[in-house]
Design an enzyme around this catalytic site. Sequence first.
Site, PDB file in Angstrom:
ATOM      1  N   TYR A 252     -15.154  -3.049   8.209  1.00 27.30           N
ATOM      2  CA  TYR A 252     -13.770  -2.574   8.390  1.00 27.30           C
ATOM      3  C   TYR A 252     -13.335  -2.801   9.848  1.00 27.30           C
ATOM      4  O   TYR A 252     -12.269  -3.359  10.104  1.00 27.30           O
ATOM      5  CB  TYR A 252     -13.736  -1.100   8.046  1.00 27.30           C
ATOM      6  CG  TYR A 252     -12.426  -0.388   8.228  1.00 27.30           C
ATOM      7  CD1 TYR A 252     -12.286   0.571   9.229  1.00 27.30           C
ATOM      8  CD2 TYR A 252     -11.353  -0.625   7.376  1.00 27.30           C
ATOM      9  CE1 TYR A 252     -11.092   1.268   9.385  1.00 27.30           C
ATOM     10  CE2 TYR A 252     -10.166   0.076   7.531  1.00 27.30           C
ATOM     11  CZ  TYR A 252     -10.045   1.023   8.528  1.00 27.30           C
ATOM     12  OH  TYR A 252      -8.865   1.715   8.682  1.00 27.30           O
TER      13      TYR A 252
ATOM     14  N   ASP B  45      -0.139  -7.582  -5.767  1.00 31.52           N
ATOM     15  CA  ASP B  45      -1.454  -7.766  -5.137  1.00 31.52           C
ATOM     16  C   ASP B  45      -1.207  -8.587  -3.874  1.00 31.52           C
ATOM     17  O   ASP B  45      -0.780  -9.738  -3.948  1.00 31.52           O
ATOM     18  CB  ASP B  45      -2.369  -8.526  -6.108  1.00 31.52           C
ATOM     19  CG  ASP B  45      -3.699  -8.896  -5.453  1.00 31.52           C
ATOM     20  OD1 ASP B  45      -4.634  -9.275  -6.177  1.00 31.52           O
ATOM     21  OD2 ASP B  45      -3.792  -8.811  -4.207  1.00 31.52           O
TER      22      ASP B  45
ATOM     23  N   LEU C 163       1.603   3.399  -2.129  1.00 34.95           N
ATOM     24  CA  LEU C 163       1.167   4.596  -2.875  1.00 34.95           C
ATOM     25  C   LEU C 163      -0.085   5.195  -2.250  1.00 34.95           C
ATOM     26  O   LEU C 163      -0.689   6.115  -2.806  1.00 34.95           O
ATOM     27  CB  LEU C 163       0.900   4.219  -4.343  1.00 34.95           C
ATOM     28  CG  LEU C 163       2.069   3.515  -5.054  1.00 34.95           C
ATOM     29  CD1 LEU C 163       1.709   3.208  -6.499  1.00 34.95           C
ATOM     30  CD2 LEU C 163       3.342   4.347  -4.982  1.00 34.95           C
ATOM     31  N   GLY C 164      -0.462   4.682  -1.104  1.00 38.43           N
ATOM     32  CA  GLY C 164      -1.677   5.154  -0.420  1.00 38.43           C
ATOM     33  C   GLY C 164      -1.397   6.343   0.475  1.00 38.43           C
ATOM     34  O   GLY C 164      -0.287   6.886   0.491  1.00 38.43           O
ATOM     35  N   GLN C 165      -2.435   6.735   1.266  1.00 39.23           N
ATOM     36  CA  GLN C 165      -2.323   7.956   2.074  1.00 39.23           C
ATOM     37  C   GLN C 165      -1.198   7.839   3.108  1.00 39.23           C
ATOM     38  O   GLN C 165      -0.364   8.746   3.238  1.00 39.23           O
ATOM     39  CB  GLN C 165      -3.660   8.217   2.802  1.00 39.23           C
ATOM     40  CG  GLN C 165      -3.689   9.548   3.523  1.00 39.23           C
ATOM     41  CD  GLN C 165      -4.835   9.686   4.540  1.00 39.23           C
ATOM     42  OE1 GLN C 165      -5.447   8.703   4.956  1.00 39.23           O
ATOM     43  NE2 GLN C 165      -5.062  10.908   4.959  1.00 39.23           N
TER      44      GLN C 165
ATOM     45  N   LYS D 288     -10.465  -5.280  11.309  1.00 31.42           N
ATOM     46  CA  LYS D 288      -9.348  -4.760  12.118  1.00 31.42           C
ATOM     47  C   LYS D 288      -9.297  -5.470  13.479  1.00 31.42           C
ATOM     48  O   LYS D 288      -8.226  -5.780  13.987  1.00 31.42           O
ATOM     49  CB  LYS D 288      -9.478  -3.255  12.307  1.00 31.42           C
ATOM     50  CG  LYS D 288      -9.238  -2.443  11.033  1.00 31.42           C
ATOM     51  CD  LYS D 288      -7.856  -2.687  10.454  1.00 31.42           C
ATOM     52  CE  LYS D 288      -7.566  -1.788   9.275  1.00 31.42           C
ATOM     53  NZ  LYS D 288      -6.250  -2.080   8.676  1.00 31.42           N
TER      54      LYS D 288
ATOM     55  N   GLY E 143       0.836  -1.201   0.000  1.00 31.10           N
ATOM     56  CA  GLY E 143       0.000   0.000   0.000  1.00 31.10           C
ATOM     57  C   GLY E 143       0.871   1.251   0.000  1.00 31.10           C
ATOM     58  O   GLY E 143       0.516   2.293   0.530  1.00 31.10           O
TER      59      GLY E 143
HETATM   60  C1  VAH Z   1     -11.458   5.519   7.777  1.00 30.28           C
HETATM   61  N1  VAH Z   1      -9.467   6.912   7.820  1.00 30.28           N
HETATM   62  O1  VAH Z   1     -12.105   6.535   7.852  1.00 30.28           O
HETATM   63  C2  VAH Z   1      -9.977   5.595   8.154  1.00 30.28           C
HETATM   64  C3  VAH Z   1      -9.758   5.346   9.633  1.00 30.28           C
HETATM   65  C4  VAH Z   1     -10.478   5.904  11.953  1.00 30.28           C
HETATM   66  C5  VAH Z   1     -10.731   6.117  10.515  1.00 30.28           C
HETATM   67  O2  VAH Z   1      -9.783   4.003   9.918  1.00 30.28           O
HETATM   68  O3  VAH Z   1     -11.948   4.479   7.439  1.00 30.28           O
END
Ligand code: VAH
Length: 313
Positions: free
Chosen positions: A140, A50, A8-10, A144, A6
């Site tokens: 998400y 990938d 190239l990501g934020q 996590k 990742g």
């Molecule tokens: C999101 N920037 O918004 C991420 C982060 C706590 C937020 O996990 O999904």
Amino acid sequence: KILITGALGQIGTELTNRLVEIHGRENVVASGLDRYDQNLTSAGYYERMDVTNTQLVRQIVKDYEITTVYHLASLLSGTSEKQPLFAWKLNVEPLINFCEMAREGLLSKIFWPSSIAVFGKGIPKENVAQDVVLNPTTVYGISKLAGEKWCEYYHDKYGVDVRSIRYPGLISYKTPPGGGTTDYAVEIFYKAIEENSYTSFITEDTFMPMLYMEDAIEATLKLMQAEKDALSVRTSYNLGGMSFSPKELAAAIEKKQPGFTISYQPDFRQAIADSWPASIDDSVARQDWGLTYKYGLEEMTEDMLKNLKEKLK
Ligand code: VAH
């Protein structure tokens, strides 16, 4: 060598730059889904990879004799709600794969980002502690939480040195984020410069924990440089940064950019934001590895506007 997924990501873009500064570009291998293009990254090497392709990942770890991995590739909260099954696969399986390689002795250290998204129902909104019950209500957050448990399992059972931080919303100007719920706090700066107004998809009094990218990167490096036995947490460290609402952020921008106006049109991400804490207690990270911050709301706003104006010229 160091591998960043990742890259190239934020987070990946800025973490790569700092790791190149510290270790030299010849010791840093950046990877991402994009086609090869050397000026995409400051790293000495770039591999199109990938992370769900287990064999390819293993091959790259062996070819470059990778010892440390910063595994950042993932879908964020908004996107994960739209693609739950793929989000689960992408956000969890490659982490287990890297932990397996560390168990086999191929890797010596792993960093993996968790998120305040692991927090959910049944806990106070303010000053959420390191060890509260975790009831995430988003795909998400579930991914996590599972990832954190796998980190702890591989550490406790096999001594794998995998380290993690529960990032709050991250704000930066170098690389736009993709698909997050806290991303209103990045978009607002682009719109402030382009149109001097912003329509927020999060309501005005929704407080969320946030952090300027420079502070997030320095915290990550501090955690990775800490002595193993200083670390009392092997799921993921709380990191609270600063808490503010869209209304407060808009006021801070308006102070620097008179006439800036904000309006509100909450979307599906409001429910995600409502499930998250408003503020976090990160005293354990301060005790264990000396977490500190440089940027508050005013300093961040000033730095973002200054640098974005430059970038958007
Ligand atoms: C999101 N920037 O918004 C991420 C982060 C706590 C937020 O996990 O999904």
